[in-house]
Design an enzyme around this catalytic site. Structure first.
Site, PDB file in Angstrom:
ATOM      1  N   LYS A  49      46.908  38.459  32.089  1.00  0.00           N
ATOM      2  CA  LYS A  49      46.303  39.648  32.722  1.00  0.00           C
ATOM      3  C   LYS A  49      47.233  40.848  32.562  1.00  0.00           C
ATOM      4  O   LYS A  49      46.784  41.956  32.283  1.00  0.00           O
ATOM      5  CB  LYS A  49      46.058  39.381  34.222  1.00  0.00           C
ATOM      6  CG  LYS A  49      44.834  38.517  34.465  1.00  0.00           C
ATOM      7  CD  LYS A  49      44.762  38.006  35.901  1.00  0.00           C
ATOM      8  CE  LYS A  49      43.687  36.938  36.018  1.00  0.00           C
ATOM      9  NZ  LYS A  49      43.714  36.157  37.230  1.00  0.00           N
ATOM     10  N   GLN A  93      45.325  35.408  42.991  1.00  0.00           N
ATOM     11  CA  GLN A  93      45.085  34.326  42.039  1.00  0.00           C
ATOM     12  C   GLN A  93      44.788  33.024  42.783  1.00  0.00           C
ATOM     13  O   GLN A  93      45.553  32.607  43.658  1.00  0.00           O
ATOM     14  CB  GLN A  93      46.315  34.164  41.119  1.00  0.00           C
ATOM     15  CG  GLN A  93      46.140  33.141  40.012  1.00  0.00           C
ATOM     16  CD  GLN A  93      45.084  33.524  38.990  1.00  0.00           C
ATOM     17  OE1 GLN A  93      44.889  34.684  38.674  1.00  0.00           O
ATOM     18  NE2 GLN A  93      44.383  32.534  38.468  1.00  0.00           N
ATOM     19  N   ASP A 116      37.506  40.845  42.025  1.00  0.00           N
ATOM     20  CA  ASP A 116      36.842  39.587  41.660  1.00  0.00           C
ATOM     21  C   ASP A 116      35.417  39.503  42.202  1.00  0.00           C
ATOM     22  O   ASP A 116      34.684  38.576  41.855  1.00  0.00           O
ATOM     23  CB  ASP A 116      37.602  38.407  42.282  1.00  0.00           C
ATOM     24  CG  ASP A 116      38.769  37.926  41.442  1.00  0.00           C
ATOM     25  OD1 ASP A 116      38.586  37.739  40.235  1.00  0.00           O
ATOM     26  OD2 ASP A 116      39.851  37.716  42.014  1.00  0.00           O
TER      27      ASP A 116
HETATM   28  N1  GUN Z   1      41.439  31.363  39.327  1.00  0.00           N
HETATM   29  C1  GUN Z   1      40.668  30.927  38.297  1.00  0.00           C
HETATM   30  N2  GUN Z   1      39.774  31.884  37.938  1.00  0.00           N
HETATM   31  C2  GUN Z   1      39.989  32.933  38.765  1.00  0.00           C
HETATM   32  C3  GUN Z   1      39.381  34.221  38.897  1.00  0.00           C
HETATM   33  O1  GUN Z   1      38.439  34.587  38.178  1.00  0.00           O
HETATM   34  N3  GUN Z   1      39.900  35.017  39.883  1.00  0.00           N
HETATM   35  C4  GUN Z   1      40.922  34.623  40.691  1.00  0.00           C
HETATM   36  N4  GUN Z   1      41.329  35.474  41.633  1.00  0.00           N
HETATM   37  N5  GUN Z   1      41.509  33.443  40.596  1.00  0.00           N
HETATM   38  C5  GUN Z   1      41.043  32.609  39.635  1.00  0.00           C
END
Ligand code: GUN
Length: 285
Positions: A49, A93, A116
């Site tokens: 990211k 996360q 998200d």
């Molecule tokens: N863990 C796995 N996929 C995701 C996601 O799309 N967002 C977040 N915040 N954590 C994750």
């Protein structure tokens, strides 16, 4: 032989457009990522990211906590980020360590910074079909289907997996596009009988080799969300037996190089959208 849905190439082109648009804004879009503990998969996602943020010209801040961090400390950080004018999106996360309440932390994120779309207010908006953002994996899949002109309207869409992150919002998104949605999960008595009906089959179960050739309708579009580590080769593989299914499906995503890069590109897209709204360039909160 089916068409391979090339998420890697599509994501690179989307990132290029995001970078151009971001450069025209009055300031850099900003995202803060909270990582707790030392889960290697989460550490890799977060590293990627940060790389994407550099490419898109975004500000990115990482808050890296040990798994001994208290919920109160996490909530304090979220609260500061909610008030930080340079930050447009806050991402926690997942998964968090088992002893923590994911719900409590996610609900502390200001809904207008919830990159998200996991906050209950934004989930409610998704249910009503008027959400500004969708979670990154489902929206990445929708963009990929559009880009290959795969129609959803009137099609039977089978979603294998019902997680809050992928399965549930994916079904809602397909429903919004007038698909007929069937959710399958570990209590579904005859999975193959369901998957064989699918014009669009989306699989996010995390079980390597779950979907065999005889479970796929000829001509279907097959989207594999999973990233399983093959215990023998150590390589990443999906839930779909790619080599078998590619000769039956019309369209199929590879693993890696399909859904994964699209998810990352949609995170950048969501940050850009929140930043534009934060700068008053889009209507809403
Ligand atoms: N863990 C796995 N996929 C995701 C996601 O799309 N967002 C977040 N915040 N954590 C994750």
């Amino acid at each position: 032989m089916s068409t391979i849905l090339d998420g890697k190439a599509l994501a690179a082109s989307i990132r290029g457009k995001i970078r151009e648009e971001a450069a025209r804004l009055p300031r850099r879009p900003g995202i803060a990522v909270l990582l707790v503990g030392e889960d290697p998969a989460s550490e890799l996602y977060v590293k990627n990211k940060a790389k994407d943020c550099v490419e898109c010209g975004f500000l990115s801040q990482l808050f890296d906590f040990p798994d001994t961090v208290s919920e109160e400390e996490l909530l304090g950080t979220v609260s500061k980020l909610n008030a930080d004018p340079a930050i447009d999106g806050v991402l926690v996360q997942l998964p968090l360590p088992a002893c923590m309440s994911e719900r409590r932390i996610i609900e502390a994120i200001a809904p207008e910074k919830d990159v998200d779309a996991f906050h209950p207010l934004n989930v409610g908006r998704m249910v009503h079909g008027d959400s500004l953002l969708w979670p990154c994996t489902p929206s990445g899949i929708a963009v990929m289907l559009d880009s290959y002109a795969i129609p959803v309207d009137g099609k039977i869409c089978v979603m294998v997996g019902r997680s809050d992150i992928v399965g549930k919002p994916m079904g809602l998104l397909l429903l919004r596009r007038h698909g007929t949605v069937i959710y399958c999960h570990r209590h579904t008595p005859d999975l193959a009988a369901m998957t064989r009906q699918a014009d669009i089959l989306i699989v996010a179960a995390g079980r390597q080799g779950l979907i065999r050739a005889d479970m796929v309708k000829p001509g279907a579009a097959v989207v594999d969300v999973a990233m399983n580590r093959d215990p023998v080769t150590g390589k990443f593989t999906g839930d779909v037996c790619f080599d078998e299914v590619k000769d039956i499906a019309s369209f199929i995503t590879p693993v890696p190089g399909g859904v994964g890069p699209m998810t990352r590109a949609m995170l950048m897209q969501n940050v850009l959208t929140l930043a534009k709204r934060h700068m008053g360039l889009l209507p809403g909160a």
